[in-house]
Design a protein around this motif. Structure first.
Motif, PDB file in Angstrom:
ATOM      1  N   HIS A 146     -19.298  98.056 -18.814  1.00 48.95           N
ATOM      2  CA  HIS A 146     -18.097  98.884 -18.257  1.00 48.95           C
ATOM      3  C   HIS A 146     -17.789 100.099 -19.437  1.00 48.95           C
ATOM      4  CE1 HIS A 146     -15.249 100.584 -15.837  1.00 48.95           C
ATOM      5  NE2 HIS A 146     -14.230 100.390 -16.767  1.00 48.95           N
ATOM      6  N   ILE A 147     -17.984 101.269 -19.063  1.00 48.57           N
ATOM      7  CA  ILE A 147     -17.325 102.445 -19.692  1.00 48.57           C
ATOM      8  C   ILE A 147     -16.119 102.911 -19.358  1.00 48.57           C
ATOM      9  CG2 ILE A 147     -17.752 104.577 -20.560  1.00 48.57           C
ATOM     10  CD1 ILE A 147     -19.883 102.492 -21.777  1.00 48.57           C
ATOM     11  N   GLY A 148     -14.858 102.675 -20.087  1.00 47.69           N
ATOM     12  CA  GLY A 148     -13.621 103.086 -19.333  1.00 47.69           C
ATOM     13  C   GLY A 148     -13.561 104.432 -19.274  1.00 47.69           C
ATOM     14  N   ASN A 149     -12.552 104.940 -18.207  1.00 47.45           N
ATOM     15  CA  ASN A 149     -12.356 106.396 -18.080  1.00 47.45           C
ATOM     16  C   ASN A 149     -12.116 107.239 -19.301  1.00 47.45           C
ATOM     17  OD1 ASN A 149     -12.515 105.789 -15.109  1.00 47.45           O
ATOM     18  ND2 ASN A 149     -10.682 105.214 -15.291  1.00 47.45           N
ATOM     19  N   GLY A 150     -12.363 108.356 -19.313  1.00 51.02           N
ATOM     20  CA  GLY A 150     -12.321 109.141 -20.648  1.00 51.02           C
ATOM     21  C   GLY A 150     -12.773 108.789 -21.944  1.00 51.02           C
ATOM     22  N   ALA A 151     -13.942 107.812 -21.850  1.00 47.13           N
ATOM     23  CA  ALA A 151     -14.332 107.435 -23.212  1.00 47.13           C
ATOM     24  C   ALA A 151     -15.233 108.388 -23.433  1.00 47.13           C
ATOM     25  CB  ALA A 151     -15.005 105.929 -22.912  1.00 47.13           C
ATOM     26  N   ILE A 152     -15.379 108.612 -24.715  1.00 44.26           N
ATOM     27  CA  ILE A 152     -16.420 109.489 -25.608  1.00 44.26           C
ATOM     28  C   ILE A 152     -17.386 108.705 -26.172  1.00 44.26           C
ATOM     29  CG2 ILE A 152     -16.989 111.167 -27.107  1.00 44.26           C
ATOM     30  CD1 ILE A 152     -14.203 112.266 -26.434  1.00 44.26           C
ATOM     31  N   PRO A 196     -10.795 102.540 -22.120  1.00 43.34           N
ATOM     32  CA  PRO A 196     -10.483 103.897 -21.591  1.00 43.34           C
ATOM     33  C   PRO A 196     -10.066 104.805 -22.612  1.00 43.34           C
ATOM     34  CG  PRO A 196      -9.489 102.162 -20.174  1.00 43.34           C
ATOM     35  CD  PRO A 196     -10.043 101.473 -21.135  1.00 43.34           C
ATOM     36  N   TYR A 197     -10.485 106.034 -22.684  1.00 39.58           N
ATOM     37  CA  TYR A 197     -10.062 106.901 -23.706  1.00 39.58           C
ATOM     38  C   TYR A 197     -10.234 106.570 -25.148  1.00 39.58           C
ATOM     39  CZ  TYR A 197      -8.504 108.851 -19.454  1.00 39.58           C
ATOM     40  OH  TYR A 197      -8.235 109.540 -18.203  1.00 39.58           O
ATOM     41  N   SER A 198     -11.246 105.943 -25.359  1.00 42.11           N
ATOM     42  CA  SER A 198     -11.682 105.665 -26.822  1.00 42.11           C
ATOM     43  C   SER A 198     -13.016 106.292 -27.022  1.00 42.11           C
ATOM     44  CB  SER A 198     -11.770 104.111 -26.847  1.00 42.11           C
ATOM     45  OG  SER A 198     -12.998 103.398 -26.247  1.00 42.11           O
ATOM     46  N   VAL A 199     -13.100 106.515 -28.458  1.00 45.74           N
ATOM     47  CA  VAL A 199     -14.537 106.810 -29.109  1.00 45.74           C
ATOM     48  C   VAL A 199     -15.167 106.022 -29.746  1.00 45.74           C
ATOM     49  CG1 VAL A 199     -15.116 108.776 -30.568  1.00 45.74           C
ATOM     50  CG2 VAL A 199     -12.961 109.134 -29.249  1.00 45.74           C
ATOM     51  N   VAL A 200     -16.554 105.926 -29.309  1.00 47.21           N
ATOM     52  CA  VAL A 200     -17.446 104.868 -29.902  1.00 47.21           C
ATOM     53  C   VAL A 200     -18.665 105.559 -30.378  1.00 47.21           C
ATOM     54  CG1 VAL A 200     -16.389 102.958 -28.510  1.00 47.21           C
ATOM     55  CG2 VAL A 200     -18.261 104.107 -27.663  1.00 47.21           C
ATOM     56  N   VAL A 201     -19.126 104.953 -31.601  1.00 43.63           N
ATOM     57  CA  VAL A 201     -20.379 105.436 -32.466  1.00 43.63           C
ATOM     58  C   VAL A 201     -21.022 104.571 -32.844  1.00 43.63           C
ATOM     59  CG1 VAL A 201     -19.285 107.952 -32.784  1.00 43.63           C
ATOM     60  CG2 VAL A 201     -19.123 106.086 -34.230  1.00 43.63           C
ATOM     61  N   GLY A 202     -22.401 104.842 -33.270  1.00 46.86           N
ATOM     62  CA  GLY A 202     -23.191 104.057 -33.998  1.00 46.86           C
ATOM     63  C   GLY A 202     -24.147 102.933 -33.178  1.00 46.86           C
ATOM     64  N   VAL A 203     -24.831 102.280 -34.004  1.00 43.62           N
ATOM     65  CA  VAL A 203     -25.807 100.989 -33.627  1.00 43.62           C
ATOM     66  C   VAL A 203     -25.428  99.888 -34.278  1.00 43.62           C
ATOM     67  CG1 VAL A 203     -28.227 100.497 -33.280  1.00 43.62           C
ATOM     68  CG2 VAL A 203     -27.589 103.229 -32.985  1.00 43.62           C
ATOM     69  N   PRO A 204     -24.887  99.026 -33.597  1.00 43.57           N
ATOM     70  CA  PRO A 204     -24.133  99.055 -32.128  1.00 43.57           C
ATOM     71  C   PRO A 204     -22.737  99.766 -32.107  1.00 43.57           C
ATOM     72  CG  PRO A 204     -23.497  96.786 -33.000  1.00 43.57           C
ATOM     73  CD  PRO A 204     -24.706  97.787 -34.217  1.00 43.57           C
ATOM     74  N   ASP A 257       0.464 104.426 -24.511  1.00 44.00           N
ATOM     75  CA  ASP A 257       1.430 104.922 -23.414  1.00 44.00           C
ATOM     76  C   ASP A 257       1.086 106.112 -22.476  1.00 44.00           C
ATOM     77  OD1 ASP A 257       4.109 104.941 -22.078  1.00 44.00           O
ATOM     78  OD2 ASP A 257       4.514 106.876 -22.994  1.00 44.00           O
ATOM     79  N   ILE A 258       0.351 106.993 -23.177  1.00 43.97           N
ATOM     80  CA  ILE A 258      -0.248 108.133 -22.588  1.00 43.97           C
ATOM     81  C   ILE A 258      -1.480 107.719 -21.847  1.00 43.97           C
ATOM     82  CG2 ILE A 258      -1.722 110.379 -22.844  1.00 43.97           C
ATOM     83  CD1 ILE A 258       1.326 111.001 -23.366  1.00 43.97           C
ATOM     84  N   ILE A 259      -2.295 106.761 -22.291  1.00 39.21           N
ATOM     85  CA  ILE A 259      -3.640 106.348 -21.464  1.00 39.21           C
ATOM     86  C   ILE A 259      -3.103 105.518 -20.400  1.00 39.21           C
ATOM     87  CG2 ILE A 259      -5.303 104.625 -21.892  1.00 39.21           C
ATOM     88  CD1 ILE A 259      -5.737 105.376 -24.652  1.00 39.21           C
ATOM     89  N   GLU A 260      -1.929 104.793 -20.501  1.00 38.63           N
ATOM     90  CA  GLU A 260      -1.597 104.094 -19.206  1.00 38.63           C
ATOM     91  C   GLU A 260      -1.097 104.954 -18.030  1.00 38.63           C
ATOM     92  OE1 GLU A 260       1.980 100.873 -18.040  1.00 38.63           O
ATOM     93  OE2 GLU A 260       1.599 101.167 -20.080  1.00 38.63           O
ATOM     94  N   LYS A 261      -0.510 106.015 -18.490  1.00 38.55           N
ATOM     95  CA  LYS A 261       0.058 106.804 -17.634  1.00 38.55           C
ATOM     96  C   LYS A 261      -1.206 107.829 -16.905  1.00 38.55           C
ATOM     97  CE  LYS A 261       4.462 107.183 -19.244  1.00 38.55           C
ATOM     98  NZ  LYS A 261       5.504 108.049 -20.088  1.00 38.55           N
ATOM     99  N   ILE A 262      -2.023 108.092 -17.843  1.00 38.80           N
ATOM    100  CA  ILE A 262      -3.348 108.801 -17.176  1.00 38.80           C
ATOM    101  C   ILE A 262      -4.121 107.934 -16.098  1.00 38.80           C
ATOM    102  CG2 ILE A 262      -5.442 109.807 -17.849  1.00 38.80           C
ATOM    103  CD1 ILE A 262      -4.320 110.711 -20.519  1.00 38.80           C
ATOM    104  N   GLU A 263      -4.253 106.740 -16.658  1.00 36.04           N
ATOM    105  CA  GLU A 263      -5.059 105.807 -15.808  1.00 36.04           C
ATOM    106  C   GLU A 263      -4.031 105.698 -14.273  1.00 36.04           C
ATOM    107  OE1 GLU A 263      -8.042 103.222 -16.687  1.00 36.04           O
ATOM    108  OE2 GLU A 263      -8.213 105.428 -16.961  1.00 36.04           O
ATOM    109  N   LYS A 264      -3.021 105.354 -14.292  1.00 35.14           N
ATOM    110  CA  LYS A 264      -2.227 105.419 -13.069  1.00 35.14           C
ATOM    111  C   LYS A 264      -2.066 106.459 -12.208  1.00 35.14           C
ATOM    112  CE  LYS A 264       1.141 101.575 -14.865  1.00 35.14           C
ATOM    113  NZ  LYS A 264       2.527 101.477 -15.001  1.00 35.14           N
ATOM    114  N   SER A 265      -2.206 107.774 -12.939  1.00 37.01           N
ATOM    115  CA  SER A 265      -2.241 109.064 -12.159  1.00 37.01           C
ATOM    116  C   SER A 265      -3.584 109.395 -11.133  1.00 37.01           C
ATOM    117  CB  SER A 265      -2.204 110.125 -13.160  1.00 37.01           C
ATOM    118  OG  SER A 265      -3.535 110.487 -13.760  1.00 37.01           O
TER     119      SER A 265
END
Length: 79
Positions: free
Chosen positions: A5-11, A24-32, A43-51
């Motif tokens: 599962h890739i969360g909303n807003g993830a890069i 959600p809203y995290s940045v992941v890179v690399g192998v793995p 706090d911001i992530i929680e509010k964005i998700e609820k909206s």
């Protein structure tokens, strides 16, 4: 990978191999893929998700477009 599962807003970085769920809203890179940072505070992530702004009509998003440029302002006004 299947079942991941890739969360909303993830890069996800180019060429990354995602082998576990991505928050959600995290940045992941690399192998793995590994998380290197969050885009916003918890706090911001929680509010964005609820909206659930992604479910807003196209017209509403167009009306509020300028607010998307500043996440703190967006959250203050719409979340």
């Amino acid at each position: 990978m299947p079942g991941i599962h890739i969360g909303n807003g993830a890069i996800i970085g180019s060429g990354a191999v995602v082998t576990h769920d991505v928050e959600p809203y995290s940045v992941v890179v690399g192998v793995p893929a590994k998380s290197i940072k969050k885009r916003f505070s918890d706090d911001i992530i929680e509010k964005i998700e609820k909206s659930e702004w992604w479910n807003w009509s196209h017209d509403v998003i167009k009306e509020r477009y300028e607010d998307f440029k500043n996440i703190e302002e967006f959250v203050r006004k719409w979340c």
